[in-house]
Write a protein that holds these residues in place. Sequence first.
Motif, mmCIF file in Angstrom:
data_model
loop_
_atom_site.group_PDB
_atom_site.id
_atom_site.type_symbol
_atom_site.label_atom_id
_atom_site.label_comp_id
_atom_site.label_asym_id
_atom_site.label_seq_id
_atom_site.Cartn_x
_atom_site.Cartn_y
_atom_site.Cartn_z
ATOM 1 N N ASN A 85 -14.515 14.796 56.523
ATOM 2 C CA ASN A 85 -14.102 14.946 57.914
ATOM 3 C C ASN A 85 -13.168 13.810 58.329
ATOM 4 O O ASN A 85 -12.244 14.007 59.123
ATOM 5 N N MET A 86 -13.391 12.631 57.780
ATOM 6 C CA MET A 86 -12.588 11.466 58.160
ATOM 7 C C MET A 86 -11.291 11.354 57.359
ATOM 8 O O MET A 86 -10.277 10.902 57.885
ATOM 9 N N VAL A 87 -11.298 11.748 56.098
ATOM 10 C CA VAL A 87 -10.135 11.492 55.234
ATOM 11 C C VAL A 87 -9.196 12.684 55.105
ATOM 12 O O VAL A 87 -8.067 12.522 54.638
ATOM 13 N N ARG A 88 -9.598 13.873 55.502
ATOM 14 C CA ARG A 88 -8.748 15.040 55.324
ATOM 15 C C ARG A 88 -7.472 14.923 56.173
ATOM 16 O O ARG A 88 -7.459 14.249 57.207
ATOM 17 N N PRO A 89 -6.397 15.580 55.769
ATOM 18 C CA PRO A 89 -5.171 15.581 56.576
ATOM 19 C C PRO A 89 -5.452 16.153 57.960
ATOM 20 O O PRO A 89 -6.017 17.247 58.085
ATOM 21 N N GLN A 90 -5.078 15.431 59.005
ATOM 22 C CA GLN A 90 -5.413 15.850 60.367
ATOM 23 C C GLN A 90 -4.442 15.262 61.379
ATOM 24 O O GLN A 90 -3.715 14.305 61.099
ATOM 25 N N GLY A 91 -4.456 15.855 62.562
ATOM 26 C CA GLY A 91 -3.620 15.397 63.658
ATOM 27 C C GLY A 91 -4.369 15.474 64.966
ATOM 28 O O GLY A 91 -5.468 16.040 65.054
ATOM 29 N N MET A 92 -3.766 14.900 66.020
ATOM 30 C CA MET A 92 -4.419 14.828 67.325
ATOM 31 C C MET A 92 -3.461 15.314 68.409
ATOM 32 O O MET A 92 -2.270 15.446 68.177
ATOM 33 N N GLU A 93 -4.001 15.572 69.580
ATOM 34 C CA GLU A 93 -3.270 16.025 70.782
ATOM 35 C C GLU A 93 -2.082 16.911 70.404
ATOM 36 O O GLU A 93 -0.920 16.570 70.613
ATOM 37 N N ALA A 94 -2.406 18.083 69.858
ATOM 38 C CA ALA A 94 -1.387 18.991 69.343
ATOM 39 C C ALA A 94 -1.141 20.151 70.297
ATOM 40 O O ALA A 94 -2.038 20.594 71.028
ATOM 41 N N VAL A 95 0.098 20.632 70.279
ATOM 42 C CA VAL A 95 0.495 21.834 71.010
ATOM 43 C C VAL A 95 1.302 22.693 70.048
ATOM 44 O O VAL A 95 2.224 22.195 69.394
ATOM 45 N N MET A 96 0.964 23.971 69.961
ATOM 46 C CA MET A 96 1.646 24.874 69.046
ATOM 47 C C MET A 96 2.233 26.056 69.791
ATOM 48 O O MET A 96 1.628 26.570 70.736
ATOM 49 N N ARG A 97 3.408 26.450 69.369
ATOM 50 C CA ARG A 97 4.031 27.662 69.911
ATOM 51 C C ARG A 97 4.611 28.464 68.751
ATOM 52 O O ARG A 97 5.227 27.910 67.852
ATOM 53 N N VAL A 98 4.434 29.778 68.811
ATOM 54 C CA VAL A 98 4.954 30.684 67.794
ATOM 55 C C VAL A 98 6.052 31.540 68.424
ATOM 56 O O VAL A 98 5.867 32.094 69.507
ATOM 57 N N ARG A 99 7.189 31.625 67.734
ATOM 58 C CA ARG A 99 8.317 32.432 68.197
ATOM 59 C C ARG A 99 8.616 33.509 67.168
ATOM 60 O O ARG A 99 8.298 33.364 65.990
ATOM 61 N N CYS A 100 9.275 34.583 67.622
ATOM 62 C CA CYS A 100 9.628 35.673 66.714
ATOM 63 C C CYS A 100 10.918 36.320 67.180
ATOM 64 O O CYS A 100 11.399 36.071 68.293
ATOM 65 N N SER A 101 11.485 37.152 66.327
ATOM 66 C CA SER A 101 12.767 37.787 66.620
ATOM 67 C C SER A 101 12.671 38.736 67.801
ATOM 68 O O SER A 101 11.581 39.216 68.167
#
Length: 454
Positions: free
Chosen positions: A291-307
């Motif tokens: 849980n501590m060493v795995r690749p991770q990020g914080m305070e994230a916002v995601m948006r998905v776009r498409c054609s």
Amino acid sequence: GGRRFQCNFCGGMSECPTFYFAHIRADGRRADSEERPELSRGSVELVATKDYMVRPPMVVTHFFLIDASAYAVESGATACACAAIASVLDSIQGGDSTRIGIATFDAHLNFFSMKPGKQATMLVMPDSSDPYCPAPSALVVNLRENRDSIAELLEAIPGMFTQPQPAESIGGAALFGALQVLKGCGGKITMFLASVPNTGMMAVKARPQGVKSGDRDPQKILQCGDPSWTRLGQQCADYQVAVDLFLLSRHYMDIATLSEVVHRTGGSLYEYDGFTPELDQGQLENDLRWNMVRPQGMEAVMRVRCSAGLSVEEYGGAIYQRTLTDVDLAAIDSDKAILVKFKHEEKLSDTQNAFFQAALLYTNTSGQRRIRVHTIAVPCTNVLGTLYRAAELDTQIFWMARKAAEALPGATLAGVREQVTGQCVDILYAYRRYCATSTSSGQLILPEALKLLP
């Protein structure tokens, strides 16, 4: 000539900035396309500018909540939790700026204030109906500067509660109190819970157990029993606080209710059925370390776009949405998956590709704000047989299983089973009707890519 470019999503034309100009080769590509990752790679990561920051990037901050109620102490869960935390102190990411906070709870919430070279001071919060944080800045300390003090405190905690302890557990109030500590800076709460919170704020009411339900009976036991846990999860997400929950109990835990705060914040839930220190200590330490060493990020916002001609219909996963277009993630790591369902709104040309792009703005564990972008182009077709040949079985089953799990709380097993069966029948019936008309009516015909569909 390279002075204008066309957006592959909306088709609009724009002027190319002077600093970005490059001549066009004979094959129609820019002369520097191979030198620019954003023009030649499907996945790129960019360092975000200050325009993408509403505050300085977060510092990695962990706040550990340890159950010290009577059952937790007697079962060994308190000692196991302390030992597991001590074993991963040197594995926590974030470098020299990493901060740590520790608190225990039974009938009261006990914060610990630590200073280098000094014994930790316990601050007792007796009010379990409306807990507050007495001094947030003093309750999270730099890990590197206080490494020895933190290790000594973790070693001492099991011995602090050797006297007969109250049976009450204010787990809900303790979680709310931990949020008050981190609400100004964000971070992650890692909670070790050995018994159901039975008193104080957000006490979880006992629900009937051992009652067998049939296929036609609503699965109400899978519904959240207290909406205040959902609201707390939303508050945590608003303050960029993720919650990881470790359930160390041999008895019933209302996971349907407790998991709400985990689900809303992008956290992880670990459940050790019939927890026994001798058998589960190693697994607990391994889970916490990963849980501590795995690749991770914080305070994230995601948006998905498409054609153009397509649109995002819905998202699925351990997410929180303030708006219809963006997904908010207090924490994101390599073990999480987010599902996106697209809607076909307009006719697409079979001579052009359709484009999909996922952009994630996040803070990495080094304190750097970054933007990770994944872009993919897929061919369009008006031939249904081609569509079936390119179908992705794993994605189909994953989506169906996820929607079945979401529909089950409050629904019936028979109803959900019929729903999944109906989806499979519709997919196979369409293939038989439009793609295999030349075969005999009594012959079972399955598309090659979906032969293992349930």
